[in-house]
Scaffold this active site. Sequence first.
Site, PDB file in Angstrom:
ATOM      1  N   ARG A  79      23.063   0.797 -51.688  1.00 23.88           N
ATOM      2  CA  ARG A  79      22.348   2.100 -51.710  1.00 23.88           C
ATOM      3  C   ARG A  79      21.885   2.350 -50.130  1.00 23.88           C
ATOM      4  O   ARG A  79      21.101   1.541 -49.923  1.00 23.88           O
ATOM      5  CB  ARG A  79      21.617   2.354 -52.764  1.00 23.88           C
ATOM      6  N   ASP A  85      11.906   7.657 -50.631  1.00 26.16           N
ATOM      7  CA  ASP A  85      12.855   6.514 -50.673  1.00 26.16           C
ATOM      8  C   ASP A  85      12.873   5.883 -49.192  1.00 26.16           C
ATOM      9  O   ASP A  85      13.478   4.734 -48.948  1.00 26.16           O
ATOM     10  CB  ASP A  85      14.413   7.110 -50.803  1.00 26.16           C
TER      11      ASP A  85
END
Lengths: 349, 349
Positions: free
Chosen positions: B91, B237
Amino acid sequence: MRKGCQPVAWHGDHVVIIDQTRLPGEEVYLKLDDYREVAAAIQELKIRGAPAIGIAGAYAVALGARRIKTAEPGRFRRELQDIIDAIAATRPTARNLFFALERMKKAAMPGHSPADIKQALVDEAVRIHEEEADATHHLSLFGAGLIGDGWTVLTHCNTGPLATSGFGTALGVIIAARDQGKLVKVLATETRPLLQGARLTTWECRQASIPVTLITDSMAGYFMRKREVNAVITGADRIAANGDTANKIGTYTLAVLARENRILFYIAAPTSTIDGSVKTGDAIPIEERNPREVTCIQGVPIAPEGVEAANPAFDVTPHRYITAIITEKGIIGKPFREGIKKQLEGDAR
Amino acid sequence: MRKGCQPVAWHGDHVVIIDQTRLPGEEVYLKLDDYREVAAAIQELKIRGAPAIGIAGAYAVALGARRIKTAEPGRFRRELQDIIDAIAATRPTARNLFFALERMKKAAMPGHSPADIKQALVDEAVRIHEEEADATHHLSLFGAGLIGDGWTVLTHCNTGPLATSGFGTALGVIIAARDQGKLVKVLATETRPLLQGARLTTWECRQASIPVTLITDSMAGYFMRKREVNAVITGADRIAANGDTANKIGTYTLAVLARENRILFYIAAPTSTIDGSVKTGDAIPIEERNPREVTCIQGVPIAPEGVEAANPAFDVTPHRYITAIITEKGIIGKPFREGIKKQLEGDAR
């Protein structure tokens, strides 16, 4: 109208509707000859979209009147009023339903026989359908002039033929622009909770051969900030006298994002959506629907059993966020109050 | 940590994770002893949430190292690097994963034997887990001071124990405020496409006995405009050096809506989420996931077969929309660049 997109059609003693809750998976047509069935279909969103709700509501009155047995004028009128009231109670926000019901009530002329009134109601419902279809065609042509060649247009919910039983409002504008030879791409928000964008707008774009990309409602801001959207166009469920506009939940958010990113934000709706009696959006009633529409998607639970959920079906976009309002009578710029007044006065003449 | 919320736990030679894609319907625990299984679990969002991804990534390196057979130091290091690269590729957006992998790489001290390095990697992964859990607890306590008694706090995605393998970030702040005796209500956005809000935040609020109301992402603006939201708090994030913050798609929209309605907008994240090497949000890579996550919900298709869809998993909120950033080292106000620099320099000392 393009094949396969007719949401409501009159057949002399019944209507045939396409069950929009089953689209795009299945094309199921329902034959309804009882006004209560039509009212239930409106409530359950088998028929939806402000203009289509108005048209279906008018046919429902005509169907209801046919079933009234009494020949006594006073009693006939009372029973007719009960029918109109029942249809009016289905959905509180969309102005077009009340516009149609008011016209139907006027068409039930005092002094005439029940038989004559029954025929007059059928005639008036057909006339409303024709006029509304014409209106969406005209507004789409006006709106198409605002769309540039090569543009990507973001739209919300579903506003094509299915929503209007005509040409469409916001999606009608896009289709008309494409018909004028402009290359137009659509960014369609899925439109939770009931996914009219994912299910119906993508389907109608395909039928009209317009390239469409589906996004979740939460992605609209991402694409606007990336400058990948040239304009936002939505329909309307009720427009107040000052231009404040009630439309599908999420529209206000799109309008705020559009202004923040200096993107054009248009409302497309026939004048039957304008409610001159409502001064500002604060007075527009907002329908609160069953929370299960939020906690389940297509019948599948997405949250723990028993979780509380809210489900306002509409929100109000204050007029200051709106670039222009497109109706069948032309394009209303700011200040909206004057332009709206002029268009409604045109009706009254 | 409250019972039933442990997303990743170390057991000496394997990790046990709860499969978050199956929640809240089923509590399925998976025993993983191969780093490739952990990498796949991260990619498939069985483990998710930036801090939890970092912790799982660290354990994955430790598990991978255990399986390396060679005793030759040069070859060992090359194989270890391949493992780290594979985990890094799962990711691209969440900073915490790279933060953890950089620490793991440093822990594989040159000049030591493979056996010693294997043990050092296990020790470092456990240390990262403990430090991250502590960090989320501390930041939650700092953040709780910003929450008023009786407030309704809107949050997006899932940021509680499940997302952090600790106390939580945004939801941790809310839980800590409640632990301080404040009455707090949560408005949880469902967070399409993968519904972490509907599935996980509502579940964690219930476990923490905090009243929660689920809304679709498109309803946030409605409740903010009605003044029914006192503050918005989300996790992050990746935070750039200037405070620009990448977080779950839809966060930017919430930030714009909050500013438009003069509502406080906080980011809560450990300093491991800050990427000092990235000057602004424009340089943060945004993961584009499979469009099927948009066209299907829980495996059920919601759009016509073959419709094109976009699926950016994150967006960037420019720092000007953010009221403050809450970390385990305190609350960073504007100008963010200085505050962030100070907190990162504290690390370097």
